[in-house]
Design a protein around this motif. Structure first.
Motif, short mmCIF file in Angstrom:
data_model
loop_
_atom_site.label_atom_id
_atom_site.label_comp_id
_atom_site.label_asym_id
_atom_site.label_seq_id
_atom_site.Cartn_x
_atom_site.Cartn_y
_atom_site.Cartn_z
N ASN A 111 0.83 -1.20 0.00
CA ASN A 111 0.00 0.00 0.00
C ASN A 111 0.86 1.25 0.00
N ILE A 112 0.21 2.37 -0.31
CA ILE A 112 0.86 3.68 -0.35
C ILE A 112 0.08 4.61 0.56
N ILE A 113 0.80 5.38 1.36
CA ILE A 113 0.16 6.32 2.27
C ILE A 113 0.84 7.67 2.13
N GLY A 114 0.03 8.69 1.83
CA GLY A 114 0.53 10.05 1.72
C GLY A 114 0.15 10.86 2.94
N PHE A 115 1.06 11.71 3.38
CA PHE A 115 0.81 12.60 4.51
C PHE A 115 0.48 13.99 3.98
N ALA A 116 -0.62 14.56 4.45
CA ALA A 116 -1.00 15.92 4.07
C ALA A 116 -1.20 16.73 5.34
N GLU A 146 11.54 12.55 1.08
CA GLU A 146 10.18 12.63 0.56
C GLU A 146 9.45 11.29 0.52
N ILE A 147 10.20 10.19 0.37
CA ILE A 147 9.60 8.85 0.29
C ILE A 147 10.31 7.94 1.28
N CYS A 148 9.52 7.13 1.96
CA CYS A 148 10.06 6.17 2.93
C CYS A 148 9.48 4.79 2.62
N LEU A 149 10.32 3.79 2.48
CA LEU A 149 9.88 2.42 2.23
C LEU A 149 9.96 1.63 3.53
N VAL A 150 8.83 1.04 3.92
CA VAL A 150 8.72 0.31 5.19
C VAL A 150 8.31 -1.12 4.88
N ASP A 151 8.93 -2.09 5.55
CA ASP A 151 8.62 -3.50 5.29
C ASP A 151 7.42 -3.97 6.11
N THR A 152 7.12 -5.26 6.01
CA THR A 152 5.93 -5.81 6.66
C THR A 152 6.03 -5.80 8.18
N GLY A 153 7.23 -5.68 8.73
CA GLY A 153 7.41 -5.64 10.18
C GLY A 153 7.58 -4.23 10.73
N LEU A 154 7.19 -3.22 9.92
CA LEU A 154 7.28 -1.80 10.30
C LEU A 154 8.72 -1.31 10.47
N MET A 155 9.65 -1.94 9.78
CA MET A 155 11.04 -1.48 9.78
C MET A 155 11.26 -0.58 8.56
N ILE A 156 11.85 0.59 8.80
CA ILE A 156 12.21 1.46 7.69
C ILE A 156 13.38 0.82 6.95
N ARG A 157 13.21 0.64 5.65
CA ARG A 157 14.24 -0.01 4.85
C ARG A 157 15.08 0.97 4.04
N ASN A 158 14.46 2.05 3.54
CA ASN A 158 15.24 3.02 2.78
C ASN A 158 14.42 4.29 2.58
N TYR A 159 15.15 5.37 2.24
CA TYR A 159 14.54 6.65 1.93
C TYR A 159 14.86 6.99 0.47
N TYR A 160 13.96 7.72 -0.17
CA TYR A 160 14.13 8.07 -1.58
C TYR A 160 13.69 9.51 -1.79
N GLY A 161 14.19 10.10 -2.87
CA GLY A 161 13.75 11.42 -3.29
C GLY A 161 12.81 11.27 -4.48
N LEU A 170 13.60 2.49 -6.16
CA LEU A 170 12.39 2.12 -5.43
C LEU A 170 11.67 0.97 -6.12
N GLY A 171 11.54 1.05 -7.45
CA GLY A 171 10.92 -0.01 -8.21
C GLY A 171 11.67 -1.33 -8.14
N GLN A 172 12.98 -1.28 -7.96
CA GLN A 172 13.78 -2.50 -7.83
C GLN A 172 13.75 -3.04 -6.41
N HIS A 173 13.62 -2.17 -5.42
CA HIS A 173 13.66 -2.59 -4.02
C HIS A 173 12.35 -3.20 -3.53
N ILE A 174 11.23 -2.72 -4.03
CA ILE A 174 9.94 -3.22 -3.54
C ILE A 174 9.81 -4.73 -3.71
N PRO A 175 10.10 -5.30 -4.89
CA PRO A 175 9.95 -6.77 -5.03
C PRO A 175 10.86 -7.56 -4.09
N ILE A 176 11.98 -6.97 -3.69
CA ILE A 176 12.90 -7.70 -2.82
C ILE A 176 12.31 -7.88 -1.43
N ILE A 177 11.58 -6.87 -0.94
CA ILE A 177 11.04 -6.99 0.42
C ILE A 177 9.57 -7.42 0.45
#
Length: 195
Positions: A111-116, A146-161, A170-177
């Motif tokens: 899922n994707i969640i945006g903060f406003a 601006e972007i934060c990728l979090v895994d299924t255990g709520l661990m921050i895995r990486n940040y992106y611009g 980001l597109g390469q990292h998502i399938p890995i986790i």
């Protein structure tokens, strides 16, 4: 006769060299090329796993008011899902994230969640049909990039611009986790055994 002998010996030697070159290709060149190909794939995955080392765990009890479905959102609501958190204020955030969303929307663990920080973007949420996969929540964006990728255990895995190289990563990292789908076993009707 001499001409035929010379012609036959030239053909014999050229065939001999051709066979020797074929054996060299099969024994050394093709395995070496395969090794280089497999090594590059291993290096890519190794480097990606280094970039995706867990950074910190999110507090599951952190509350944010939510815009679309519920009264509040907690990080615990994303437990069991690979989640992209992004800053809604970033220019063209949704347009850049849309290809990522379309690529992984069929995965139930994504899922994707945006903060406003304002309720003025409430109408923007209606652009995305599946509010279970793309939510906008009200609150200050809590991450450093601006972007934060979090895994299924709520661990921050990486940040992106919001640049093209970050989106490629980001597109390469998502399938890995992303959790792998469990494949069904093949069962033979005659033997009733699982392969």
């Amino acid at each position: 006769i001499f001409y035929l002998y010379n012609n036959f010996s030239i053909q014999f030697f050229s065939m001999k060299y051709f066979r020797a070159a074929g054996v060299l290709l099969l024994l050394f060149i093709f395995p070496f090329i395969s090794y280089l190909y497999l090594k590059s794939g291993y290096n890519f995955r190794f480097n990606a796993l280094q970039e995706l080392k867990p950074k910190e765990k999110l507090d599951p009890n952190t509350n944010f008011p939510e815009i679309d479905n519920r009264d509040t959102f907690q990080f615990a609501d994303s437990y069991g899902k690979v989640t992209i958190f992004y800053n809604e204020k970033a220019e063209s955030a949704k347009e850049m994230l849309l290809p990522i969303y379309e690529e992984f929307e069929h995965k139930s663990e994504f899922n994707i969640i945006g903060f406003a920080d304002t309720t003025a973007i409430r109408s923007e949420a209606s652009k995305y049909q599946d509010f279970n996969k793309w939510n906008l929540i009200l609150g200050k964006y809590p991450f450093e990039k601006e972007i934060c990728l979090v895994d299924t255990g709520l661990m921050i895995r990486n940040y992106y611009g919001f640049d093209s190289s970050s989106f490629e990563k980001l597109g390469q990292h998502i399938p890995i986790i992303l959790p792998r789908e469990v494949e069904k076993d093949v069962v033979m009707k005659d033997q009733k055994t699982t392969l």
